[in-house]
Design a protein around this motif. Sequence first.
Motif, PDB file in Angstrom:
ATOM      1  N   GLU A 162       0.835  -1.209   0.000  1.00  0.00           N
ATOM      2  CA  GLU A 162       0.000   0.000   0.000  1.00  0.00           C
ATOM      3  C   GLU A 162       0.862   1.248   0.000  1.00  0.00           C
ATOM      4  N   SER A 163       1.926   1.231   0.797  1.00  0.00           N
ATOM      5  CA  SER A 163       2.849   2.361   0.842  1.00  0.00           C
ATOM      6  C   SER A 163       3.536   2.570  -0.509  1.00  0.00           C
ATOM      7  N   ALA A 164       3.968   1.491  -1.134  1.00  0.00           N
ATOM      8  CA  ALA A 164       4.625   1.589  -2.445  1.00  0.00           C
ATOM      9  C   ALA A 164       3.677   2.179  -3.479  1.00  0.00           C
ATOM     10  N   LEU A 165       2.403   1.791  -3.428  1.00  0.00           N
ATOM     11  CA  LEU A 165       1.437   2.307  -4.400  1.00  0.00           C
ATOM     12  C   LEU A 165       1.118   3.784  -4.178  1.00  0.00           C
ATOM     13  N   SER A 166       1.400   4.296  -3.000  1.00  0.00           N
ATOM     14  CA  SER A 166       1.207   5.732  -2.772  1.00  0.00           C
ATOM     15  C   SER A 166       2.339   6.536  -3.399  1.00  0.00           C
ATOM     16  N   ARG A 167       3.453   5.868  -3.731  1.00  0.00           N
ATOM     17  CA  ARG A 167       4.613   6.539  -4.327  1.00  0.00           C
ATOM     18  C   ARG A 167       4.836   6.202  -5.797  1.00  0.00           C
ATOM     19  N   PHE A 168       4.374   5.036  -6.244  1.00  0.00           N
ATOM     20  CA  PHE A 168       4.636   4.548  -7.601  1.00  0.00           C
ATOM     21  C   PHE A 168       3.350   4.074  -8.266  1.00  0.00           C
ATOM     22  N   THR A 169       3.344   4.130  -9.590  1.00  0.00           N
ATOM     23  CA  THR A 169       2.255   3.547 -10.378  1.00  0.00           C
ATOM     24  C   THR A 169       2.875   2.516 -11.305  1.00  0.00           C
ATOM     25  N   PRO A 170       2.854   1.255 -10.885  1.00  0.00           N
ATOM     26  CA  PRO A 170       3.467   0.213 -11.721  1.00  0.00           C
ATOM     27  C   PRO A 170       2.608  -0.111 -12.930  1.00  0.00           C
ATOM     28  N   GLY A 171       3.239  -0.673 -13.948  1.00  0.00           N
ATOM     29  CA  GLY A 171       2.505  -1.127 -15.118  1.00  0.00           C
ATOM     30  C   GLY A 171       1.748  -2.415 -14.839  1.00  0.00           C
ATOM     31  N   VAL A 172       2.344  -3.271 -13.986  1.00  0.00           N
ATOM     32  CA  VAL A 172       1.751  -4.561 -13.641  1.00  0.00           C
ATOM     33  C   VAL A 172       2.020  -4.847 -12.167  1.00  0.00           C
ATOM     34  N   ILE A 173       1.011  -5.408 -11.510  1.00  0.00           N
ATOM     35  CA  ILE A 173       1.189  -5.914 -10.150  1.00  0.00           C
ATOM     36  C   ILE A 173       0.959  -7.420 -10.190  1.00  0.00           C
ATOM     37  N   VAL A 174       1.907  -8.170  -9.633  1.00  0.00           N
ATOM     38  CA  VAL A 174       1.742  -9.605  -9.436  1.00  0.00           C
ATOM     39  C   VAL A 174       1.277  -9.743  -7.987  1.00  0.00           C
ATOM     40  N   ALA A 229       7.563 -19.952 -17.771  1.00  0.00           N
ATOM     41  CA  ALA A 229       7.393 -19.318 -19.079  1.00  0.00           C
ATOM     42  C   ALA A 229       6.012 -18.706 -19.209  1.00  0.00           C
ATOM     43  N   VAL A 230       4.991 -19.383 -18.694  1.00  0.00           N
ATOM     44  CA  VAL A 230       3.625 -18.854 -18.728  1.00  0.00           C
ATOM     45  C   VAL A 230       3.526 -17.616 -17.841  1.00  0.00           C
ATOM     46  N   PHE A 231       4.164 -17.669 -16.667  1.00  0.00           N
ATOM     47  CA  PHE A 231       4.172 -16.524 -15.760  1.00  0.00           C
ATOM     48  C   PHE A 231       4.770 -15.289 -16.437  1.00  0.00           C
ATOM     49  N   VAL A 232       5.942 -15.440 -17.009  1.00  0.00           N
ATOM     50  CA  VAL A 232       6.604 -14.303 -17.661  1.00  0.00           C
ATOM     51  C   VAL A 232       5.764 -13.788 -18.818  1.00  0.00           C
ATOM     52  N   LYS A 233       5.238 -14.670 -19.624  1.00  0.00           N
ATOM     53  CA  LYS A 233       4.405 -14.256 -20.764  1.00  0.00           C
ATOM     54  C   LYS A 233       3.171 -13.501 -20.275  1.00  0.00           C
ATOM     55  N   THR A 234       2.555 -13.953 -19.189  1.00  0.00           N
ATOM     56  CA  THR A 234       1.356 -13.308 -18.656  1.00  0.00           C
ATOM     57  C   THR A 234       1.673 -11.902 -18.144  1.00  0.00           C
ATOM     58  N   VAL A 235       2.829 -11.730 -17.516  1.00  0.00           N
ATOM     59  CA  VAL A 235       3.214 -10.422 -16.992  1.00  0.00           C
ATOM     60  C   VAL A 235       3.606  -9.479 -18.117  1.00  0.00           C
ATOM     61  N   VAL A 236       4.338  -9.975 -19.080  1.00  0.00           N
ATOM     62  CA  VAL A 236       4.860  -9.114 -20.161  1.00  0.00           C
ATOM     63  C   VAL A 236       3.774  -8.737 -21.157  1.00  0.00           C
ATOM     64  N   LEU A 237       2.761  -9.545 -21.341  1.00  0.00           N
ATOM     65  CA  LEU A 237       1.751  -9.294 -22.374  1.00  0.00           C
ATOM     66  C   LEU A 237       0.358  -9.034 -21.795  1.00  0.00           C
ATOM     67  N   PRO A 238       0.224  -8.136 -20.802  1.00  0.00           N
ATOM     68  CA  PRO A 238      -1.139  -7.910 -20.261  1.00  0.00           C
ATOM     69  C   PRO A 238      -2.029  -7.195 -21.251  1.00  0.00           C
ATOM     70  N   ALA A 273      -3.992   2.562 -15.202  1.00  0.00           N
ATOM     71  CA  ALA A 273      -2.569   2.532 -15.519  1.00  0.00           C
ATOM     72  C   ALA A 273      -1.891   1.208 -15.162  1.00  0.00           C
ATOM     73  N   THR A 274      -2.543   0.377 -14.353  1.00  0.00           N
ATOM     74  CA  THR A 274      -1.900  -0.814 -13.813  1.00  0.00           C
ATOM     75  C   THR A 274      -2.747  -2.056 -14.054  1.00  0.00           C
ATOM     76  N   ASN A 275      -2.142  -3.078 -14.654  1.00  0.00           N
ATOM     77  CA  ASN A 275      -2.779  -4.389 -14.790  1.00  0.00           C
ATOM     78  C   ASN A 275      -2.448  -5.224 -13.563  1.00  0.00           C
ATOM     79  N   VAL A 276      -3.334  -6.146 -13.203  1.00  0.00           N
ATOM     80  CA  VAL A 276      -3.136  -6.973 -12.017  1.00  0.00           C
ATOM     81  C   VAL A 276      -3.213  -8.446 -12.388  1.00  0.00           C
ATOM     82  N   LEU A 277      -2.148  -9.172 -12.051  1.00  0.00           N
ATOM     83  CA  LEU A 277      -2.103 -10.620 -12.185  1.00  0.00           C
ATOM     84  C   LEU A 277      -2.290 -11.194 -10.793  1.00  0.00           C
ATOM     85  N   VAL A 278      -3.401 -11.854 -10.550  1.00  0.00           N
ATOM     86  CA  VAL A 278      -3.713 -12.457  -9.260  1.00  0.00           C
ATOM     87  C   VAL A 278      -3.186 -13.886  -9.257  1.00  0.00           C
TER      88      VAL A 278
END
Length: 94
Positions: A19-31, A85-94, A52-57
Amino acid sequence: MLNRVGLEVLECADLPEAESALSRFTPGVIVLDLNLPGGHGLDLLNHVNRSATNVLVMSSMVQQHTVEHRQSRGDAFLSKPFDPAVFVKTVVLP
């Protein structure tokens, strides 16, 4: 895994740190793991700029959390354990 494909990664140890990090940064993807120290992972979604941010649950408790994910605002879901490989592909191609 994500660093090896050239992505910058910020790791948070628990829900308050995330929560603290999200108050300072806007990531492209959250795992987002649902079983976080300090709270439930879905609680973090209230702090995410969804335009601005995609979420991989992610979760190892597939049946319980699949229902929660459907009711959440996550963009994708992976059950653990997962294929790297599926994990990386899912994060890189949201």
